[in-house]
Enzyme design. Structure first.
Site, PDB file in Angstrom:
ATOM      1  N   SER A   1     -32.032 -34.054  55.730  1.00 56.25           N
ATOM      2  CA  SER A   1     -32.307 -33.200  56.888  1.00 56.25           C
ATOM      3  C   SER A   1     -32.757 -31.821  56.436  1.00 56.25           C
ATOM      4  CB  SER A   1     -31.047 -33.066  57.753  1.00 56.25           C
ATOM      5  OG  SER A   1     -31.193 -32.041  58.708  1.00 56.25           O
ATOM      6  N   LYS A   2     -33.881 -31.381  56.960  1.00 51.28           N
ATOM      7  CA  LYS A   2     -34.381 -30.033  56.658  1.00 51.28           C
ATOM      8  C   LYS A   2     -33.364 -28.993  57.114  1.00 51.28           C
ATOM      9  CE  LYS A   2     -37.542 -26.908  55.680  1.00 51.28           C
ATOM     10  NZ  LYS A   2     -37.902 -26.594  54.310  1.00 51.28           N
TER      11      LYS A   2
END
Length: 482
Positions: free
Chosen positions: A248-249
């Site tokens: 996940s960014k």
């Protein structure tokens, strides 16, 4: 039947690794069957729209070689390919569902919907408006009362579907909520627009994340309500950072753009991403995009989540750099080398040739080549090497003996320098390493270097070589006299 796949990203910012994998798998499925790869921009959620992110999508597909056959700017007869330009289409189909009794107007206000939620904010719509009398519906519409259009789910029985990866799946209809199809602003929801667009664009294969498995029965009921053929579903598990956390960014994990900025090359990224959930029938690991198109088969997709292993990616990246044509490598790295080495008398292309086989990422160039520009500070301990049988004392002797030989050397080439040093080794009755290791250390100031003593000396030139060797003598004498 012509295989038609689509990549349908939302322009919400970065190109996440999971999104790029979806695009890649859609592309490979189409190209393996000589089919059509379609790009559709799903921008109906204007609140999440990020300026410039459509360009990110176009640039990423171009960089990775995933050229689309149809999409914005390439009309294949199924456009427009930007959802916001199709907004007039969806209401027509929603009204058809109302006529068929498969959807209904919902006039529930925000307060009523909030009252259905539990203490944790969860709540399933209770179908309050599903059976409103026609007179009440007409009256509400005439008065301009805000509404949404909801899909009318069956309350009994089951809905089943087949997925290429997860097999046959059955869901009790009682679990399905009457989802919204058209929002109060007249725009379609993601789920509804997807189904309509996929059918109208004749999409045959749909690749998406396994988190959409739970929504697929609702999609299928829409297909059934319209009497349309179902597409082939290919749901893929998440890409994970570790066993428990999705990549996940938001949690600091890299996007495609981040990885490029970290010095990973496009071809290695595409190759590695292809293997995040897909295994070839043999043990091959390095694939060109053309080879992936030939060998990719959905039967090789796994149900198990794949962990993004940066060490494996880094190894693969190094293999790609080693195998890369030098002219292509130089085009990619010339600016990095020129900003790392600013001295005029250093042949930077020769440095690049030397460093190329040692790199795992392009960002290691300053680390591996920086000493050509400026000798780093180092200690006498670098001269001690068990395998080379060197220590401070014999290293000092070797450097002192080598300086006059090199000062008087006319053939300042790799071969000439190496020959002169080896002749000196024979004359002194020592091992090659007892001469070459101290010289290499003095020239690089590092425990390892991309080239040996004579290679470094040739590039640095006679004057700089002698200066650095004298510096080495000073470091060793200071250490021995301390």
């Amino acid at each position: 039947m012509t295989v038609r796949t689509r990549f349908a990203p939302s322009p919400t910012g970065y190109m996440h690794i999971g999104n790029l994998r979806t695009a890649l798998y859609e592309y490979l499925i189409a190209k393996h069957e000589n089919g059509t790869f379609v790009l559709r921009i799903e921008d109906t959620d204007q609140e999440r729209f990020v300026e410039g992110s459509v360009d990110v999508i176009f640039n990423t597909l171009e960089l990775t070689g995933l050229g689309y056959d149809e999409g914005p700017g390439k009309d294949g007869g199924y456009g427009p390919y930007i959802q916001s330009e199709r907004r007039g289409i969806y209401m027509e189909y929603a009204l058809q569902l109302i006529e068929k009794g498969e959807a209904y107007y919902c006039f529930c206000d925000k307060e009523r919907l909030e009252s259905l939620k539990d203490g944790k904010g969860f709540g399933k719509y209770d179908g309050h408006c599903a059976s409103l009398p026609k007179e009440e519906i007409d009256k509400n519409l005439k008065e301009g009362k805000p509404f949404v259009i909801r899909q009318k789910m069956p309350k009994e029985g089951q809905t089943s579907f087949d997925d290429v990866v997860y097999g046959h799946i059955t869901v009790d209809n009682a679990e399905l909520e009457d989802q919204i199809l058209i929002k109060s602003d007249g725009m379609p929801t993601y789920n509804f627009a997807n189904v309509i667009d996929d059918h109208l664009m004749a999409i045959t294969h749909i690749v998406r994340g396994s988190e959409y498995l739970s929504s697929t029965p609702k999609y299928n009921l829409l297909y059934k309500a319209f009497g349309w053929d179902l597409p082939t579903y290919v749901h893929v598990p998440a890409v994970m950072r570790d066993e428990h956390h999705k990549l996940s960014k938001r949690n600091g994990d890299p996007s495609f753009e981040d990885l490029l900025a970290e010095g990973y090359v496009v071809e290695a990224l595409v190759n590695y991403i292809a293997l995040l959930g897909w295994a070839p029938s043999d043990n091959q690991e390095i694939f060109s995009l053309k080879e992936l198109c030939e060998k990719f088969n959905v039967s090789g997709l796994s149900k198990s989540p794949s962990i993004f292993d940066k060490k494996k990616l880094t190894w693969m990246n190094g293999e790609y750099i080693k195998a890369m044509d030098f002219d292509k490598f130089w085009a990619l790295t010339e600016d990095k080398f020129k900003s790392t080495i600013t001295k005029d008398n250093v042949d930077i292309r020769k440095v690049a040739e030397m460093v190329k086989t040692r790199l795992e990422t392009l960002n290691q160039i300053p680390e591996l080549a920086g000493f050509f520009n400026e000798l780093p500070e180092y200690g006498a301990d670098l001269y001690t090497h068990k395998k080379m049988k060197t220590n401070s004392e014999n290293s000092l002797a070797s450097l002192k003996a080598a300086i006059p030989v090199l000062e008087n050397l006319n053939d300042w080439t790799n071969d000439g320098i190496y020959g002169a040093l080896v002749d000196l080794v024979k004359e002194m009755g020592i091992k090659n390493g007892q001469m070459l290791w101290p010289v290499r250390t003095a020239l690089s100031g590092q425990p390892t270097s991309p080239g040996g003593a004579s290679e470094l000396a040739e590039i640095l030139g006679k004057e700089e070589t002698i200066i650095r060797m004298k510096k080495g003598i000073e470091i060793l004498e200071n250490a021995l006299n301390a």
